[in-house]
Design a protein around this motif. Structure first.
Motif, short mmCIF file in Angstrom:
data_model
loop_
_atom_site.label_atom_id
_atom_site.label_comp_id
_atom_site.label_asym_id
_atom_site.label_seq_id
_atom_site.Cartn_x
_atom_site.Cartn_y
_atom_site.Cartn_z
N ALA A 195 -48.31 83.82 -17.43
CA ALA A 195 -49.24 84.86 -17.86
C ALA A 195 -48.59 85.81 -18.86
CB ALA A 195 -49.75 85.64 -16.65
N TRP A 196 -47.32 86.18 -18.60
CA TRP A 196 -46.61 87.06 -19.54
C TRP A 196 -46.41 86.35 -20.87
CZ3 TRP A 196 -47.04 91.76 -18.37
CH2 TRP A 196 -46.86 92.25 -17.08
N ALA A 197 -46.04 85.07 -20.84
CA ALA A 197 -45.85 84.30 -22.08
C ALA A 197 -47.15 84.24 -22.87
CB ALA A 197 -45.35 82.89 -21.76
N ALA A 198 -48.26 84.04 -22.17
CA ALA A 198 -49.57 83.98 -22.83
C ALA A 198 -49.89 85.30 -23.52
CB ALA A 198 -50.65 83.63 -21.81
N LEU A 199 -49.60 86.41 -22.85
CA LEU A 199 -49.87 87.72 -23.44
C LEU A 199 -48.97 87.97 -24.64
CD1 LEU A 199 -51.37 90.39 -23.40
CD2 LEU A 199 -49.69 91.25 -21.74
N ILE A 200 -47.72 87.55 -24.56
CA ILE A 200 -46.80 87.71 -25.69
C ILE A 200 -47.32 86.94 -26.91
CG2 ILE A 200 -44.49 87.15 -26.56
CD1 ILE A 200 -43.52 87.61 -23.62
N ASN B 264 -45.34 88.20 -39.35
CA ASN B 264 -46.07 88.46 -38.11
C ASN B 264 -45.68 87.49 -37.01
OD1 ASN B 264 -48.54 89.77 -36.70
ND2 ASN B 264 -48.94 87.59 -36.54
N LEU B 265 -45.45 86.23 -37.39
CA LEU B 265 -45.08 85.19 -36.43
C LEU B 265 -43.64 85.36 -35.93
CD1 LEU B 265 -45.47 82.43 -34.98
CD2 LEU B 265 -44.85 81.33 -37.15
N GLY B 266 -42.75 85.78 -36.82
CA GLY B 266 -41.32 85.73 -36.53
C GLY B 266 -40.85 86.56 -35.35
N GLY B 267 -41.52 87.69 -35.09
CA GLY B 267 -41.05 88.56 -34.02
C GLY B 267 -41.48 88.15 -32.64
N THR B 268 -42.17 87.02 -32.52
CA THR B 268 -42.76 86.64 -31.23
C THR B 268 -41.72 86.31 -30.17
OG1 THR B 268 -44.67 85.73 -32.43
CG2 THR B 268 -44.41 85.07 -30.14
N SER B 269 -40.60 85.72 -30.55
CA SER B 269 -39.71 85.12 -29.54
C SER B 269 -38.56 86.01 -29.09
CB SER B 269 -39.13 83.80 -30.08
OG SER B 269 -38.29 84.05 -31.18
N THR B 270 -38.46 87.25 -29.56
CA THR B 270 -37.36 88.11 -29.11
C THR B 270 -37.89 89.41 -28.51
OG1 THR B 270 -37.08 89.24 -31.25
CG2 THR B 270 -35.84 87.20 -30.91
N LEU B 271 -37.11 89.97 -27.62
CA LEU B 271 -37.49 91.22 -26.96
C LEU B 271 -37.69 92.34 -27.96
CD1 LEU B 271 -37.84 92.95 -24.38
CD2 LEU B 271 -35.35 93.23 -24.35
N ILE B 272 -36.87 92.35 -29.03
CA ILE B 272 -36.93 93.43 -30.02
C ILE B 272 -37.70 93.02 -31.27
CG2 ILE B 272 -34.80 94.51 -29.21
CD1 ILE B 272 -33.33 93.12 -31.50
N GLY B 273 -38.38 91.86 -31.23
CA GLY B 273 -39.06 91.37 -32.41
C GLY B 273 -40.32 92.14 -32.77
#
Length: 421
Positions: A355-360, A149-158
Protein backbone atom coordinates in the motif's frame (compact mmCIF):
# COMPACT_ATOMS: atom_id res chain seq x y z
CA UNK A 1 -22.34 13.72 9.17
CA UNK A 2 -21.71 16.36 11.82
CA UNK A 3 -21.42 20.08 11.12
CA UNK A 4 -17.75 20.01 12.16
CA UNK A 5 -16.97 17.15 9.77
CA UNK A 6 -18.76 18.91 6.91
CA UNK A 7 -16.84 22.11 7.69
CA UNK A 8 -13.49 20.33 7.55
CA UNK A 9 -14.37 18.70 4.24
CA UNK A 10 -15.28 22.11 2.81
CA UNK A 11 -12.02 23.62 4.10
CA UNK A 12 -10.04 20.75 2.57
CA UNK A 13 -11.78 20.96 -0.83
CA UNK A 14 -11.60 24.76 -1.00
CA UNK A 15 -7.88 24.68 -0.17
CA UNK A 16 -7.26 22.15 -2.95
CA UNK A 17 -9.34 24.26 -5.34
CA UNK A 18 -7.27 27.37 -4.58
CA UNK A 19 -4.05 25.41 -5.10
CA UNK A 20 -5.17 23.63 -8.28
CA UNK A 21 -6.45 26.81 -9.94
CA UNK A 22 -3.47 28.97 -8.89
CA UNK A 23 -5.86 31.58 -7.52
CA UNK A 24 -3.25 32.25 -4.84
CA UNK A 25 0.15 30.80 -3.83
CA UNK A 26 -0.22 27.29 -2.44
CA UNK A 27 1.41 28.28 0.87
CA UNK A 28 -1.12 31.08 1.40
CA UNK A 29 -4.01 28.78 0.47
CA UNK A 30 -2.83 26.17 3.00
CA UNK A 31 -2.29 28.75 5.74
CA UNK A 32 -5.78 30.20 5.21
CA UNK A 33 -7.18 26.66 5.35
CA UNK A 34 -5.19 26.02 8.53
CA UNK A 35 -6.57 29.19 10.12
CA UNK A 36 -10.16 28.08 9.50
CA UNK A 37 -9.36 24.48 10.51
CA UNK A 38 -8.00 25.62 13.88
CA UNK A 39 -10.96 27.96 14.41
CA UNK A 40 -13.53 25.24 13.60
CA UNK A 41 -11.63 22.60 15.59
CA UNK A 42 -11.39 24.74 18.72
CA UNK A 43 -14.96 26.02 18.40
CA UNK A 44 -16.47 22.53 18.18
CA UNK A 45 -14.08 20.97 20.69
CA UNK A 46 -12.53 18.63 18.08
CA UNK A 47 -9.09 19.30 19.55
CA UNK A 48 -7.40 21.59 22.03
CA UNK A 49 -4.83 24.24 21.21
CA UNK A 50 -2.05 22.01 22.60
CA UNK A 51 -3.23 19.07 20.50
CA UNK A 52 -3.35 21.26 17.39
CA UNK A 53 0.27 22.31 17.86
CA UNK A 54 1.20 18.63 17.70
CA UNK A 55 -0.21 18.25 14.18
CA UNK A 56 3.00 19.64 12.65
CA UNK A 57 5.52 16.88 11.94
CA UNK A 58 8.75 18.50 13.14
CA UNK A 59 10.80 15.49 12.00
CA UNK A 60 9.56 15.91 8.43
CA UNK A 61 10.29 19.64 8.44
CA UNK A 62 13.80 18.93 9.76
CA UNK A 63 14.42 16.29 7.07
CA UNK A 64 13.17 18.64 4.37
CA UNK A 65 15.18 21.70 5.45
CA UNK A 66 18.36 19.68 6.05
CA UNK A 67 18.18 18.02 2.63
CA UNK A 68 17.48 21.35 0.92
CA UNK A 69 20.57 22.94 2.50
CA UNK A 70 22.89 20.05 1.56
CA UNK A 71 21.67 20.01 -2.04
CA UNK A 72 21.75 23.81 -2.38
CA UNK A 73 25.40 23.89 -1.27
CA UNK A 74 26.29 21.10 -3.71
CA UNK A 75 24.41 22.93 -6.46
CA UNK A 76 26.27 26.20 -5.80
CA UNK A 77 29.61 24.41 -5.92
CA UNK A 78 28.93 23.61 -9.60
CA UNK A 79 28.99 19.83 -9.06
CA UNK A 80 25.71 19.07 -10.83
CA UNK A 81 26.48 21.45 -13.71
CA UNK A 82 29.81 19.71 -14.22
CA UNK A 83 28.10 16.32 -14.38
CA UNK A 84 25.54 17.64 -16.89
CA UNK A 85 28.20 19.14 -19.18
CA UNK A 86 30.26 15.95 -19.19
CA UNK A 87 27.09 14.03 -20.02
CA UNK A 88 26.51 16.27 -23.04
CA UNK A 89 30.10 15.74 -24.20
CA UNK A 90 29.64 11.96 -24.04
CA UNK A 91 26.77 12.26 -26.54
CA UNK A 92 29.27 13.36 -29.19
CA UNK A 93 26.87 15.54 -31.20
CA UNK A 94 24.35 12.79 -31.92
CA UNK A 95 20.93 14.32 -31.17
CA UNK A 96 19.31 10.95 -30.60
CA UNK A 97 22.04 9.78 -28.24
CA UNK A 98 21.96 13.17 -26.53
CA UNK A 99 18.19 12.89 -26.11
CA UNK A 100 18.49 9.50 -24.38
CA UNK A 101 21.35 10.67 -22.14
CA UNK A 102 19.44 13.85 -21.28
CA UNK A 103 16.44 11.79 -20.21
CA UNK A 104 18.50 9.48 -17.99
CA UNK A 105 20.52 12.37 -16.54
CA UNK A 106 17.34 14.31 -15.74
CA UNK A 107 15.94 11.37 -13.80
CA UNK A 108 19.23 10.63 -12.04
CA UNK A 109 19.81 14.23 -10.92
CA UNK A 110 16.29 14.55 -9.54
CA UNK A 111 16.88 11.57 -7.25
CA UNK A 112 18.76 13.97 -4.97
CA UNK A 113 17.89 17.53 -6.05
CA UNK A 114 14.44 19.05 -5.67
CA UNK A 115 12.39 18.86 -8.86
CA UNK A 116 12.56 22.60 -9.50
CA UNK A 117 16.34 22.78 -8.99
CA UNK A 118 16.91 19.69 -11.13
CA UNK A 119 14.84 21.16 -13.95
CA UNK A 120 16.68 24.50 -13.80
CA UNK A 121 19.97 22.63 -14.09
CA UNK A 122 18.86 20.43 -16.98
CA UNK A 123 17.10 23.34 -18.71
CA UNK A 124 20.32 25.38 -18.62
CA UNK A 125 22.21 22.47 -20.18
CA UNK A 126 19.47 21.88 -22.78
CA UNK A 127 19.39 25.58 -23.71
CA UNK A 128 23.16 25.68 -24.13
CA UNK A 129 23.39 22.59 -26.30
CA UNK A 130 20.33 23.44 -28.43
CA UNK A 131 21.83 26.84 -29.26
CA UNK A 132 25.32 25.51 -29.96
CA UNK A 133 24.10 22.56 -32.03
CA UNK A 134 21.00 24.26 -33.51
CA UNK A 135 18.69 21.53 -32.19
CA UNK A 136 14.95 21.82 -31.59
CA UNK A 137 14.70 22.39 -27.79
CA UNK A 138 11.08 21.21 -27.40
CA UNK A 139 11.79 17.45 -27.18
CA UNK A 140 14.55 18.05 -24.63
CA UNK A 141 12.55 20.41 -22.39
CA UNK A 142 9.36 18.33 -22.38
CA UNK A 143 11.22 15.08 -21.83
CA UNK A 144 13.38 16.63 -19.09
CA UNK A 145 10.31 17.76 -17.12
CA UNK A 146 8.70 14.32 -17.38
CA UNK A 147 11.91 12.50 -16.40
CA UNK A 148 12.65 14.92 -13.54
CA UNK A 149 9.20 14.18 -12.15
CA UNK A 150 9.86 10.44 -12.49
CA UNK A 151 13.39 10.45 -11.11
CA UNK A 152 12.62 11.26 -7.49
CA UNK A 153 10.26 8.31 -7.04
CA UNK A 154 12.72 5.73 -5.73
CA UNK A 155 14.57 7.58 -2.94
CA UNK A 156 13.50 8.87 0.46
CA UNK A 157 14.84 12.35 -0.38
CA UNK A 158 13.76 12.34 -4.03
CA UNK A 159 10.54 14.28 -3.42
CA UNK A 160 8.66 15.92 -0.57
CA UNK A 161 5.84 13.38 -0.89
CA UNK A 162 8.39 10.58 -0.44
CA UNK A 163 9.65 12.19 2.76
CA UNK A 164 6.07 12.42 4.06
CA UNK A 165 5.30 8.79 3.22
CA UNK A 166 8.71 7.47 4.30
CA UNK A 167 8.55 8.98 7.79
CA UNK A 168 4.90 7.97 8.26
CA UNK A 169 5.55 4.40 7.12
CA UNK A 170 8.90 4.03 8.87
CA UNK A 171 10.63 3.25 5.57
CA UNK A 172 14.36 3.91 5.46
CA UNK A 173 16.44 5.10 2.51
CA UNK A 174 17.53 1.50 1.84
CA UNK A 175 13.89 0.31 2.05
CA UNK A 176 13.00 2.72 -0.75
CA UNK A 177 15.84 1.34 -2.85
CA UNK A 178 14.92 -2.26 -2.07
CA UNK A 179 11.22 -1.97 -2.84
CA UNK A 180 11.11 0.68 -5.56
CA UNK A 181 14.39 0.89 -7.49
CA UNK A 182 13.83 -2.21 -9.71
CA UNK A 183 10.56 -0.70 -10.92
CA UNK A 184 12.05 2.78 -11.17
CA UNK A 185 14.90 1.69 -13.46
CA UNK A 186 12.50 -0.08 -15.80
CA UNK A 187 10.25 2.99 -15.77
CA UNK A 188 13.24 5.13 -16.78
CA UNK A 189 13.84 2.89 -19.82
CA UNK A 190 10.14 2.57 -20.65
CA UNK A 191 9.48 6.32 -20.40
CA UNK A 192 12.61 7.21 -22.36
CA UNK A 193 11.58 4.79 -25.11
CA UNK A 194 8.07 6.28 -25.19
CA UNK A 195 9.38 9.83 -25.40
CA UNK A 196 11.91 8.84 -28.09
CA UNK A 197 9.09 7.30 -30.14
CA UNK A 198 7.10 10.54 -29.81
CA UNK A 199 9.95 12.88 -30.75
CA UNK A 200 12.28 10.88 -33.04
CA UNK A 201 11.10 12.80 -36.11
CA UNK A 202 12.18 16.11 -34.48
CA UNK A 203 15.70 14.97 -33.58
CA UNK A 204 18.24 16.18 -36.12
CA UNK A 205 21.23 14.42 -37.60
CA UNK A 206 24.58 14.16 -35.85
CA UNK A 207 26.80 17.26 -35.84
CA UNK A 208 30.32 17.98 -34.71
CA UNK A 209 30.49 19.16 -31.09
CA UNK A 210 32.28 22.49 -30.51
CA UNK A 211 35.09 22.25 -27.99
CA UNK A 212 34.34 23.50 -24.48
CA UNK A 213 35.79 22.95 -21.05
CA UNK A 214 33.23 21.67 -18.47
CA UNK A 215 35.49 23.03 -15.70
CA UNK A 216 35.55 26.53 -17.18
CA UNK A 217 32.68 27.85 -15.04
CA UNK A 218 33.95 26.32 -11.78
CA UNK A 219 35.21 29.16 -9.59
CA UNK A 220 36.49 27.06 -6.69
CA UNK A 221 37.57 23.49 -7.43
CA UNK A 222 38.36 22.75 -3.77
CA UNK A 223 34.81 23.70 -2.79
CA UNK A 224 33.43 21.43 -5.51
CA UNK A 225 35.52 18.47 -4.34
CA UNK A 226 34.55 19.04 -0.71
CA UNK A 227 30.88 19.24 -1.71
CA UNK A 228 31.17 16.00 -3.69
CA UNK A 229 32.75 14.22 -0.70
CA UNK A 230 30.09 15.55 1.68
CA UNK A 231 27.34 14.49 -0.73
CA UNK A 232 28.73 10.94 -0.79
CA UNK A 233 28.83 10.94 3.03
CA UNK A 234 25.27 12.25 3.08
CA UNK A 235 24.01 9.47 0.81
CA UNK A 236 26.09 6.85 2.64
CA UNK A 237 24.63 7.85 6.01
CA UNK A 238 21.12 7.69 4.58
CA UNK A 239 21.78 4.17 3.32
CA UNK A 240 23.16 3.13 6.73
CA UNK A 241 21.03 5.26 9.07
CA UNK A 242 18.83 2.39 10.27
CA UNK A 243 21.84 0.24 11.21
CA UNK A 244 23.51 3.20 12.88
CA UNK A 245 20.35 4.04 14.82
CA UNK A 246 20.21 7.53 13.37
CA UNK A 247 16.82 9.05 12.43
CA UNK A 248 16.82 10.37 8.84
CA UNK A 249 16.12 13.94 9.97
CA UNK A 250 19.24 13.89 12.17
CA UNK A 251 21.35 12.78 9.19
CA UNK A 252 19.92 15.58 7.04
CA UNK A 253 20.34 18.31 9.66
CA UNK A 254 23.83 17.12 10.68
CA UNK A 255 25.06 17.13 7.08
CA UNK A 256 23.37 20.51 6.56
CA UNK A 257 25.47 21.99 9.36
CA UNK A 258 28.64 20.53 7.82
CA UNK A 259 27.60 21.88 4.40
CA UNK A 260 27.22 25.38 5.79
CA UNK A 261 30.60 25.04 7.50
CA UNK A 262 32.48 24.15 4.30
CA UNK A 263 30.44 26.47 2.07
CA UNK A 264 32.12 29.51 0.57
CA UNK A 265 28.68 31.09 0.33
CA UNK A 266 27.05 33.43 2.84
CA UNK A 267 24.65 31.22 4.89
CA UNK A 268 21.98 33.93 4.51
CA UNK A 269 22.00 33.28 0.74
CA UNK A 270 21.59 29.55 1.33
CA UNK A 271 18.67 30.16 3.69
CA UNK A 272 17.01 32.45 1.13
CA UNK A 273 17.25 29.66 -1.45
CA UNK A 274 15.32 27.18 0.68
CA UNK A 275 11.88 26.37 -0.71
CA UNK A 276 9.91 28.08 2.06
CA UNK A 277 6.79 27.93 -0.11
CA UNK A 278 6.69 24.14 0.25
CA UNK A 279 7.53 24.24 3.95
CA UNK A 280 4.73 26.67 4.78
CA UNK A 281 2.32 24.72 2.58
CA UNK A 282 3.19 21.60 4.57
CA UNK A 283 2.79 23.43 7.86
CA UNK A 284 -0.66 24.70 6.94
CA UNK A 285 -1.89 21.45 5.42
CA UNK A 286 -0.89 19.50 8.54
CA UNK A 287 -3.64 21.32 10.47
CA UNK A 288 -6.27 20.60 7.79
CA UNK A 289 -5.44 16.88 7.61
CA UNK A 290 -5.12 16.70 11.40
CA UNK A 291 -8.63 18.10 11.74
CA UNK A 292 -9.99 15.63 9.17
CA UNK A 293 -8.38 12.79 11.06
CA UNK A 294 -9.86 13.91 14.42
CA UNK A 295 -13.39 14.04 12.98
CA UNK A 296 -13.10 10.40 11.83
CA UNK A 297 -13.50 11.23 8.15
CA UNK A 298 -10.21 9.58 7.16
CA UNK A 299 -11.18 6.50 9.14
CA UNK A 300 -14.42 6.34 7.14
CA UNK A 301 -12.39 6.71 3.94
CA UNK A 302 -10.20 3.77 5.01
CA UNK A 303 -13.29 1.59 5.53
CA UNK A 304 -14.57 2.69 2.14
CA UNK A 305 -11.37 1.38 0.54
CA UNK A 306 -11.76 -1.88 2.43
CA UNK A 307 -15.37 -2.28 1.29
CA UNK A 308 -14.51 -1.32 -2.28
CA UNK A 309 -11.65 -3.82 -2.58
CA UNK A 310 -12.85 -6.57 -0.28
CA UNK A 311 -9.96 -5.99 2.09
CA UNK A 312 -7.34 -7.69 -0.11
CA UNK A 313 -3.95 -6.02 0.14
CA UNK A 314 -3.22 -6.13 -3.58
CA UNK A 315 -6.65 -4.79 -4.52
CA UNK A 316 -6.19 -2.02 -1.95
CA UNK A 317 -2.77 -1.21 -3.37
CA UNK A 318 -4.16 -1.08 -6.91
CA UNK A 319 -6.97 1.25 -5.83
CA UNK A 320 -4.54 3.50 -3.94
CA UNK A 321 -2.17 3.62 -6.92
CA UNK A 322 -4.80 4.81 -9.38
CA UNK A 323 -6.75 7.09 -7.02
CA UNK A 324 -3.57 8.85 -5.82
CA UNK A 325 -2.12 8.86 -9.34
CA UNK A 326 -5.18 10.48 -10.89
CA UNK A 327 -5.51 12.90 -7.97
CA UNK A 328 -1.91 14.06 -8.34
CA UNK A 329 -2.56 15.05 -11.97
CA UNK A 330 -4.66 17.97 -10.71
CA UNK A 331 -3.61 18.40 -7.06
CA UNK A 332 -0.16 18.85 -5.49
CA UNK A 333 1.44 15.47 -4.77
CA UNK A 334 2.27 16.81 -1.30
CA UNK A 335 -1.44 17.22 -0.58
CA UNK A 336 -2.11 13.73 -1.94
CA UNK A 337 0.58 12.20 0.29
CA UNK A 338 -0.60 14.08 3.38
CA UNK A 339 -4.19 12.97 2.75
CA UNK A 340 -3.58 9.27 2.18
CA UNK A 341 -0.85 8.49 4.74
CA UNK A 342 -3.28 8.55 7.69
CA UNK A 343 -5.78 6.56 5.60
CA UNK A 344 -3.27 3.73 5.12
CA UNK A 345 -2.49 3.77 8.83
CA UNK A 346 -6.21 3.42 9.58
CA UNK A 347 -6.42 0.35 7.32
CA UNK A 348 -4.50 -1.68 9.90
CA UNK A 349 -2.81 -3.90 7.30
CA UNK A 350 -0.51 -6.67 8.58
CA UNK A 351 1.92 -6.06 5.70
CA UNK A 352 1.30 -2.51 4.45
CA UNK A 353 4.41 -2.19 2.25
CA UNK A 354 2.42 -2.78 -0.95
CA UNK A 355 0.00 0.00 0.00
CA UNK A 356 2.85 2.40 0.83
CA UNK A 357 4.60 1.55 -2.46
CA UNK A 358 1.36 2.20 -4.35
CA UNK A 359 0.97 5.60 -2.71
CA UNK A 360 4.59 6.51 -3.48
CA UNK A 361 4.17 5.62 -7.15
CA UNK A 362 0.75 7.23 -7.46
CA UNK A 363 1.59 10.51 -5.75
CA UNK A 364 4.76 10.93 -7.81
CA UNK A 365 3.86 9.66 -11.27
CA UNK A 366 0.82 11.86 -11.81
CA UNK A 367 2.83 15.06 -11.44
CA UNK A 368 3.71 15.48 -15.13
CA UNK A 369 0.50 14.36 -16.84
CA UNK A 370 -0.56 17.83 -17.96
CA UNK A 371 1.12 21.24 -18.26
CA UNK A 372 -0.48 22.27 -14.96
CA UNK A 373 0.04 19.05 -12.99
CA UNK A 374 3.19 20.18 -11.21
CA UNK A 375 5.81 22.87 -10.86
CA UNK A 376 8.30 21.19 -13.22
CA UNK A 377 5.88 21.17 -16.15
CA UNK A 378 5.02 24.83 -15.63
CA UNK A 379 8.73 25.70 -15.40
CA UNK A 380 9.52 23.75 -18.58
CA UNK A 381 6.88 25.63 -20.58
CA UNK A 382 8.12 28.91 -19.11
CA UNK A 383 11.70 28.12 -20.09
CA UNK A 384 10.61 27.31 -23.65
CA UNK A 385 8.68 30.57 -23.86
CA UNK A 386 11.74 32.55 -22.74
CA UNK A 387 13.73 30.91 -25.53
CA UNK A 388 11.14 32.08 -28.07
CA UNK A 389 9.39 28.74 -28.62
CA UNK A 390 5.64 28.39 -28.23
CA UNK A 391 4.07 25.08 -27.30
CA UNK A 392 0.36 24.40 -26.90
CA UNK A 393 -0.96 22.85 -23.73
CA UNK A 394 -2.45 20.05 -25.82
CA UNK A 395 0.93 19.18 -27.34
CA UNK A 396 2.49 18.85 -23.90
CA UNK A 397 -0.50 16.91 -22.55
CA UNK A 398 -0.09 14.38 -25.38
CA UNK A 399 3.36 13.43 -24.08
CA UNK A 400 2.46 13.81 -20.40
CA UNK A 401 -0.74 11.76 -20.42
CA UNK A 402 0.78 8.98 -22.53
CA UNK A 403 3.85 8.59 -20.31
CA UNK A 404 1.84 8.90 -17.07
CA UNK A 405 -0.62 6.22 -18.16
CA UNK A 406 2.25 3.97 -19.23
CA UNK A 407 4.06 4.50 -15.91
CA UNK A 408 0.97 3.81 -13.79
CA UNK A 409 0.16 0.64 -15.76
CA UNK A 410 3.67 -0.73 -15.32
CA UNK A 411 3.78 0.31 -11.64
CA UNK A 412 0.53 -1.61 -11.14
CA UNK A 413 2.03 -4.67 -12.82
CA UNK A 414 5.17 -4.37 -10.69
CA UNK A 415 3.14 -4.20 -7.45
CA UNK A 416 1.20 -7.30 -8.48
CA UNK A 417 4.40 -9.23 -9.22
CA UNK A 418 6.51 -7.88 -6.33
CA UNK A 419 3.91 -8.13 -3.58
CA UNK A 420 1.04 -10.26 -4.82
CA UNK A 421 1.99 -13.12 -7.11
Amino acid sequence: MSTAATSFIMIYLLTLLLVATDMMPMSVAALIGALFAIWIGLSYGIFTYEEASGFIDVKLIGLLIGTMIVMEVAYRSGLFRLIALYTIRIAGGDSRYLFIIMCITSAAVSMFLSDSTALLLIAAAATTISKIMDYDPVPYFVSASIMVNLGGTSTLIGSVSNMIIGLSAGLSFSDFVLYLTPCELILWALTTATLYWLYKSRLKEKKAVPSYDPWEGIENKAFLIESAILLMIFIGLFVMHKRLGLPPESVALGCAVLSLAISRVDPAEIFRSIDWETIFFLGGFFFIVGGLERTGILNDLAYMFIDMTGGGTIFLATALLWVSGLASTVVSNIAVALTFTPVIKELGLKNPVAAWAALIFGSNLGGAATPLSGVVTVMALGALKREGFKMSLGEFAKAGLLTTFTQLCFANLYILIRFGV
